[in-house]
Design a protein around this motif. Structure first.
Motif, mmCIF file in Angstrom:
data_model
loop_
_atom_site.group_PDB
_atom_site.id
_atom_site.type_symbol
_atom_site.label_atom_id
_atom_site.label_comp_id
_atom_site.label_asym_id
_atom_site.label_seq_id
_atom_site.Cartn_x
_atom_site.Cartn_y
_atom_site.Cartn_z
ATOM 1 N N SER A 104 43.814 -39.540 -62.620
ATOM 2 C CA SER A 104 43.631 -39.925 -61.300
ATOM 3 C C SER A 104 44.893 -39.636 -60.419
ATOM 4 C CB SER A 104 43.451 -41.652 -61.439
ATOM 5 O OG SER A 104 43.317 -41.995 -59.970
ATOM 6 N N GLU A 105 44.641 -39.242 -59.276
ATOM 7 C CA GLU A 105 45.491 -38.824 -58.339
ATOM 8 C C GLU A 105 45.976 -40.176 -57.501
ATOM 9 O OE1 GLU A 105 46.844 -35.871 -57.994
ATOM 10 O OE2 GLU A 105 45.683 -34.769 -59.390
ATOM 11 N N GLY A 106 46.759 -40.932 -57.920
ATOM 12 C CA GLY A 106 47.351 -42.113 -57.542
ATOM 13 C C GLY A 106 46.323 -43.077 -57.296
ATOM 14 N N ASP A 107 46.447 -44.039 -56.506
ATOM 15 C CA ASP A 107 45.508 -45.221 -56.297
ATOM 16 C C ASP A 107 44.710 -44.960 -55.251
ATOM 17 O OD1 ASP A 107 44.800 -47.780 -56.769
ATOM 18 O OD2 ASP A 107 46.021 -48.481 -54.959
ATOM 19 N N GLN A 108 43.925 -43.778 -55.375
ATOM 20 C CA GLN A 108 42.972 -43.384 -54.140
ATOM 21 C C GLN A 108 41.707 -43.151 -55.023
ATOM 22 O OE1 GLN A 108 43.783 -43.280 -51.139
ATOM 23 N NE2 GLN A 108 45.673 -43.755 -51.410
ATOM 24 N N PHE A 128 36.880 -34.911 -59.954
ATOM 25 C CA PHE A 128 37.855 -34.154 -58.941
ATOM 26 C C PHE A 128 38.213 -34.598 -57.728
ATOM 27 C CE2 PHE A 128 33.286 -34.076 -57.803
ATOM 28 C CZ PHE A 128 33.352 -34.434 -56.503
ATOM 29 N N GLY A 129 39.555 -34.029 -57.357
ATOM 30 C CA GLY A 129 40.076 -35.106 -56.124
ATOM 31 C C GLY A 129 41.565 -34.491 -55.982
ATOM 32 N N THR A 130 41.887 -35.153 -54.970
ATOM 33 C CA THR A 130 43.393 -34.775 -54.311
ATOM 34 C C THR A 130 44.262 -36.267 -54.412
ATOM 35 O OG1 THR A 130 42.924 -35.363 -52.198
ATOM 36 C CG2 THR A 130 42.433 -33.185 -53.033
ATOM 37 N N ILE A 153 28.175 -30.130 -54.178
ATOM 38 C CA ILE A 153 28.678 -31.599 -54.073
ATOM 39 C C ILE A 153 29.248 -31.552 -52.499
ATOM 40 C CG2 ILE A 153 30.261 -33.144 -54.774
ATOM 41 C CD1 ILE A 153 30.116 -31.331 -57.462
ATOM 42 N N GLY A 154 28.873 -32.579 -51.851
ATOM 43 C CA GLY A 154 29.598 -32.796 -50.539
ATOM 44 C C GLY A 154 30.618 -33.854 -50.467
ATOM 45 N N THR A 155 31.649 -33.991 -49.895
ATOM 46 C CA THR A 155 32.620 -35.067 -49.549
ATOM 47 C C THR A 155 33.361 -35.073 -48.470
ATOM 48 O OG1 THR A 155 34.303 -36.620 -51.017
ATOM 49 C CG2 THR A 155 34.315 -34.195 -50.994
ATOM 50 N N GLU A 156 34.021 -36.085 -48.347
ATOM 51 C CA GLU A 156 34.968 -36.077 -47.022
ATOM 52 C C GLU A 156 36.413 -36.606 -47.673
ATOM 53 O OE1 GLU A 156 37.417 -39.035 -44.626
ATOM 54 O OE2 GLU A 156 36.100 -39.724 -46.474
ATOM 55 N N GLY A 157 37.449 -36.070 -47.046
ATOM 56 C CA GLY A 157 38.688 -36.207 -47.270
ATOM 57 C C GLY A 157 39.693 -35.897 -46.424
ATOM 58 N N ASN A 158 41.060 -36.404 -46.742
ATOM 59 C CA ASN A 158 42.247 -36.186 -45.651
ATOM 60 C C ASN A 158 42.851 -34.990 -45.969
ATOM 61 O OD1 ASN A 158 41.396 -38.260 -43.837
ATOM 62 N ND2 ASN A 158 42.272 -39.603 -45.306
ATOM 63 N N ALA A 160 42.459 -31.164 -48.682
ATOM 64 C CA ALA A 160 41.460 -30.571 -49.112
ATOM 65 C C ALA A 160 41.145 -30.478 -50.711
ATOM 66 C CB ALA A 160 41.559 -28.895 -48.844
ATOM 67 N N PRO A 161 40.133 -30.714 -51.391
ATOM 68 C CA PRO A 161 39.995 -30.858 -52.767
ATOM 69 C C PRO A 161 39.757 -29.286 -53.125
ATOM 70 C CG PRO A 161 38.128 -31.752 -51.890
ATOM 71 C CD PRO A 161 39.066 -31.593 -50.782
ATOM 72 N N TRP A 162 39.844 -29.040 -54.404
ATOM 73 C CA TRP A 162 39.624 -27.692 -54.823
ATOM 74 C C TRP A 162 40.158 -26.494 -54.352
ATOM 75 C CZ3 TRP A 162 34.903 -30.260 -52.584
ATOM 76 C CH2 TRP A 162 34.693 -31.262 -53.254
#
Length: 180
Positions: A104-108, A128-130, A153-158, A160-162
């Motif tokens: 896991s990439e921290g507490d997110q 997957f994640g950042t 797969i579509g997602t939202e984030g602050n 950039a994943p991948w």
């Protein structure tokens, strides 16, 4: 039309269904989470705590055939799903933990794609994640199946994943992956 049936499903604590996938036999697969054990039919919960994800097969008459419960030590929420040409159920969601073989990439929140056979067996997961929230902030993770069999797969984030580049604030990301 007239109501055909009404059923209640749930554990002693918090349970939610977030989506349904119609199956070719007139039933459906309900996607959600449980803060306990949602059912005993085929229950495969690894933790039984902290909101594990659930896929519940419901027959055309409303009878629950099986529950496949899965997750991490954190919050797990399946949000969208499709049935592949191969008959497998593909589910996209968010987790606040780490599936086996992932970190896991921290507490997110990280995203995940999970696949099982129509009988609730043979699970495969990809996480997957950042370091930022991926698929949180009230937005869901979308999933669709392309004609060539790849999943989009579509997602939202602050962030950039991948390795998609540097976003400006909270952006939308799409990725295509081979089926699991």
């Amino acid at each position: 039309g007239n109501q055909q049936w009404l059923k209640f499903y749930g554990a002693a604590s918090g349970d939610n269904f977030y989506g349904v996938i119609p199956n070719p036999n007139g039933g459906l697969y309900a996607l959600g989470f449980s803060d306990g054990q949602l059912g005993t039919i085929g229950d495969t919960s690894p933790t039984g705590t902290n909101f594990d994800a659930t896929i519940t097969k419901i027959l055309a008459d409303g009878t629950q055939e099986w529950v496949h419960e899965f997750g991490t030590s954190g919050y797990d929420n399946p949000q969208n799903g499709v049935i592949g040409r191969d008959g497998r159920i593909y589910v996209a969601g968010i987790t606040r933990g780490a599936f086996p073989g992932y970190t896991s990439e921290g507490d997110q929140y990280d995203g995940f794609v999970y696949a099982i056979d129509p009988d609730g067996t043979d699970p495969v997961v990809r996480q997957f994640g950042t370091a930022a929230n991926d698929g949180n902030n009230g937005y869901s993770i979308g999933l669709t199946l392309r004609p060539n069999g790849t999943l989009v797969i579509g997602t939202e984030g602050n962030t950039a994943p991948w390795g998609a580049g540097t976003p400006a604030g909270s952006d939308i990301f799409l990725t295509a992956i081979p089926k699991l």
